[in-house]
Design a protein around this motif. Structure first.
Motif, PDB file in Angstrom:
ATOM      1  N   MET A  14       5.972  10.271  -5.728  1.00 18.86           N
ATOM      2  CA  MET A  14       4.796   9.804  -6.468  1.00 18.86           C
ATOM      3  C   MET A  14       5.120   9.656  -7.956  1.00 18.86           C
ATOM      4  SD  MET A  14       2.702   9.159  -4.129  1.00 18.86           S
ATOM      5  CE  MET A  14       1.539   8.482  -5.307  1.00 18.86           C
ATOM      6  N   TYR A  15       5.937  10.555  -8.471  1.00 13.46           N
ATOM      7  CA  TYR A  15       6.341  10.472  -9.880  1.00 13.46           C
ATOM      8  C   TYR A  15       7.066   9.148 -10.144  1.00 13.46           C
ATOM      9  CZ  TYR A  15       8.966  11.475 -14.162  1.00 13.46           C
ATOM     10  OH  TYR A  15       9.533  11.409 -15.417  1.00 13.46           O
ATOM     11  N   LEU A  16       7.986   8.790  -9.246  1.00 12.90           N
ATOM     12  CA  LEU A  16       8.745   7.553  -9.438  1.00 12.90           C
ATOM     13  C   LEU A  16       7.860   6.322  -9.371  1.00 12.90           C
ATOM     14  CD1 LEU A  16      12.002   8.254  -7.383  1.00 12.90           C
ATOM     15  CD2 LEU A  16      11.741   8.238  -9.863  1.00 12.90           C
ATOM     16  N   VAL A  17       6.932   6.310  -8.410  1.00 15.21           N
ATOM     17  CA  VAL A  17       6.092   5.127  -8.256  1.00 15.21           C
ATOM     18  C   VAL A  17       5.076   5.010  -9.396  1.00 15.21           C
ATOM     19  CG1 VAL A  17       4.217   5.984  -6.769  1.00 15.21           C
ATOM     20  CG2 VAL A  17       5.157   3.723  -6.390  1.00 15.21           C
ATOM     21  N   GLU A  18       4.684   6.157  -9.964  1.00 13.74           N
ATOM     22  CA  GLU A  18       3.824   6.124 -11.154  1.00 13.74           C
ATOM     23  C   GLU A  18       4.585   5.554 -12.348  1.00 13.74           C
ATOM     24  OE1 GLU A  18       2.582  10.175 -11.338  1.00 13.74           O
ATOM     25  OE2 GLU A  18       1.135   9.939  -9.694  1.00 13.74           O
ATOM     26  N   LEU A  19       5.869   5.892 -12.449  1.00 13.67           N
ATOM     27  CA  LEU A  19       6.701   5.327 -13.517  1.00 13.67           C
ATOM     28  C   LEU A  19       6.821   3.810 -13.366  1.00 13.67           C
ATOM     29  CD1 LEU A  19       9.658   7.891 -13.734  1.00 13.67           C
ATOM     30  CD2 LEU A  19       7.753   7.645 -15.334  1.00 13.67           C
ATOM     31  N   ALA A  20       6.967   3.357 -12.124  1.00 14.88           N
ATOM     32  CA  ALA A  20       7.076   1.918 -11.869  1.00 14.88           C
ATOM     33  C   ALA A  20       5.798   1.202 -12.278  1.00 14.88           C
ATOM     34  CB  ALA A  20       7.380   1.669 -10.389  1.00 14.88           C
ATOM     35  N   GLY A  67       0.770  10.356   1.643  1.00 15.14           N
ATOM     36  CA  GLY A  67       0.702  11.808   1.537  1.00 15.14           C
ATOM     37  C   GLY A  67      -0.112  12.172   0.317  1.00 15.14           C
ATOM     38  N   ASP A  68       0.073  13.384  -0.194  1.00 14.93           N
ATOM     39  CA  ASP A  68      -0.684  13.827  -1.363  1.00 14.93           C
ATOM     40  C   ASP A  68      -0.493  12.868  -2.531  1.00 14.93           C
ATOM     41  OD1 ASP A  68      -1.537  16.010   0.014  1.00 14.93           O
ATOM     42  OD2 ASP A  68      -0.144  17.443  -0.896  1.00 14.93           O
ATOM     43  N   GLY A  69      -1.601  12.448  -3.119  1.00 15.04           N
ATOM     44  CA  GLY A  69      -1.560  11.576  -4.283  1.00 15.04           C
ATOM     45  C   GLY A  69      -1.601  10.097  -3.957  1.00 15.04           C
ATOM     46  N   PHE A  70      -1.450   9.752  -2.673  1.00 16.57           N
ATOM     47  CA  PHE A  70      -1.379   8.336  -2.285  1.00 16.57           C
ATOM     48  C   PHE A  70      -2.687   7.596  -2.596  1.00 16.57           C
ATOM     49  CE2 PHE A  70      -2.149   4.982   0.874  1.00 16.57           C
ATOM     50  CZ  PHE A  70      -1.028   4.187   0.692  1.00 16.57           C
ATOM     51  N   GLU A 114      -5.123   8.333  -4.623  1.00 13.84           N
ATOM     52  CA  GLU A 114      -5.376   8.252  -6.071  1.00 13.84           C
ATOM     53  C   GLU A 114      -4.504   7.175  -6.706  1.00 13.84           C
ATOM     54  OE1 GLU A 114      -4.745  10.931  -4.349  1.00 13.84           O
ATOM     55  OE2 GLU A 114      -6.386  12.369  -4.662  1.00 13.84           O
ATOM     56  N   TYR A 115      -3.270   7.073  -6.217  1.00 12.94           N
ATOM     57  CA  TYR A 115      -2.357   6.063  -6.760  1.00 12.94           C
ATOM     58  C   TYR A 115      -2.862   4.656  -6.470  1.00 12.94           C
ATOM     59  CZ  TYR A 115       1.834   3.383  -7.722  1.00 12.94           C
ATOM     60  OH  TYR A 115       2.709   2.453  -8.225  1.00 12.94           O
ATOM     61  N   ILE A 116      -3.324   4.427  -5.243  1.00 14.43           N
ATOM     62  CA  ILE A 116      -3.831   3.099  -4.880  1.00 14.43           C
ATOM     63  C   ILE A 116      -5.026   2.733  -5.750  1.00 14.43           C
ATOM     64  CG2 ILE A 116      -4.819   1.694  -3.029  1.00 14.43           C
ATOM     65  CD1 ILE A 116      -1.783   2.340  -2.785  1.00 14.43           C
ATOM     66  N   LYS A 117      -5.863   3.718  -6.052  1.00 17.65           N
ATOM     67  CA  LYS A 117      -6.991   3.467  -6.960  1.00 17.65           C
ATOM     68  C   LYS A 117      -6.501   3.026  -8.333  1.00 17.65           C
ATOM     69  CE  LYS A 117     -10.223   6.732  -4.820  1.00 17.65           C
ATOM     70  NZ  LYS A 117     -10.814   8.095  -4.929  1.00 17.65           N
ATOM     71  N   GLU A 118      -5.428   3.661  -8.804  1.00 14.71           N
ATOM     72  CA  GLU A 118      -4.847   3.293 -10.100  1.00 14.71           C
ATOM     73  C   GLU A 118      -4.344   1.848 -10.074  1.00 14.71           C
ATOM     74  OE1 GLU A 118      -4.139   4.779 -13.274  1.00 14.71           O
ATOM     75  OE2 GLU A 118      -5.905   5.848 -12.539  1.00 14.71           O
ATOM     76  N   VAL A 119      -3.695   1.472  -8.987  1.00 16.50           N
ATOM     77  CA  VAL A 119      -3.194   0.100  -8.873  1.00 16.50           C
ATOM     78  C   VAL A 119      -4.363  -0.883  -8.865  1.00 16.50           C
ATOM     79  CG1 VAL A 119      -1.825  -1.511  -7.481  1.00 16.50           C
ATOM     80  CG2 VAL A 119      -1.129   0.890  -7.647  1.00 16.50           C
ATOM     81  N   ARG A 120      -5.431  -0.532  -8.142  1.00 14.86           N
ATOM     82  CA  ARG A 120      -6.609  -1.408  -8.088  1.00 14.86           C
ATOM     83  C   ARG A 120      -7.252  -1.575  -9.462  1.00 14.86           C
ATOM     84  NH1 ARG A 120      -7.518  -2.482  -2.771  1.00 14.86           N
ATOM     85  NH2 ARG A 120      -7.083  -0.829  -1.260  1.00 14.86           N
TER      86      ARG A 120
END
Length: 206
Positions: free
Chosen positions: A138-144, A165-168, A170-176
């Motif tokens: 998740m750290y790497l994909v947030e950096l991307a 998994g954990d954080g997935f 929330e990450y998709i929401k960030e991308v949206r």
């Protein structure tokens, strides 16, 4: 030394893998090339004339796909901590793109051009322990995503490997929040048992 049962099974699966065989036939460095090929066919990502950044590019399978697709008409900038053998028309920077010196070198090649697409197939070295691997991935994909937000032109595109998994969620929401259209894809070349999926963001809101 005798191979463990699991490593022997992995080796047999790898040798028999249709995408491994296809990569050898087609001259791609990795079976992962077919993941990007399928994503491109589905989402029309790569077009001649584009400026494209490939994060976590080694050994170069995705950069090969982009190079063949652009056919010399466009700019490809690839970056990885690991070394990568040269690819036609690919500007490769070895180093951690989160370090200022590497980022500045990357931006020097961009040279003010609008970036059309950021792609990332980055993944950490997996330990097999979800409590370690998932936060690392998740750290790497947030950096991307952070890099994409810094460099993409309005309506630009983003593709990144994400592990469910954990954080997935929330990450998709960030991308949206940053893209007008977001798709979750599972290419055929992605092994069914893997938790990896690919997030495709289109229509960057600069």
């Amino acid at each position: 030394m005798a191979r463990s049962k699991s490593s022997a099974e992995w080796l047999r699966e790898h040798v028999e893998d249709i995408y491994v065989q296809k990569a050898q036939q087609d001259g791609y460095r990795t079976r992962a090339s077919y993941k990007l090929i399928e994503l491109d066919e589905k989402d029309q990502l790569i077009k001649p004339g584009m400026t494209i950044i490939d994060l976590g590019s080694a050994p170069g399978g995705w950069s090969q796909v982009v190079s063949r697709k652009l056919q010399g008409n466009g700019v490809i900038i690839a970056s990885d901590i690991l070394p990568m053998d040269p690819i036609v028309d690919v500007n490769f920077i070895q180093g951690d793109f989160t370090e200022e010196s590497v980022f500045e070198e990357l931006m020097g090649i961009v040279n003010g051009r609008p970036v059309d697409l950021v792609i990332s197939d980055m993944a950490p070295n997996m330990s097999g322990q979800a409590s370690i691997d998932q936060p690392g991935s998740m750290y790497l994909v947030e950096l991307a995503l952070d890099m994409a937000r810094q460099v993409l032109k309005p309506n630009g595109q983003f593709v990144a490997k994400v592990f469910q998994g954990d954080g997935f969620d929330e990450y998709i929401k960030e991308v949206r929040n940053s893209f007008s259209k977001v798709f979750i894809r599972k290419p055929k070349a992605s092994r069914a048992r893997s938790r990896e999926v690919y997030v495709v963001g289109k229509g960057f809101r600069a």
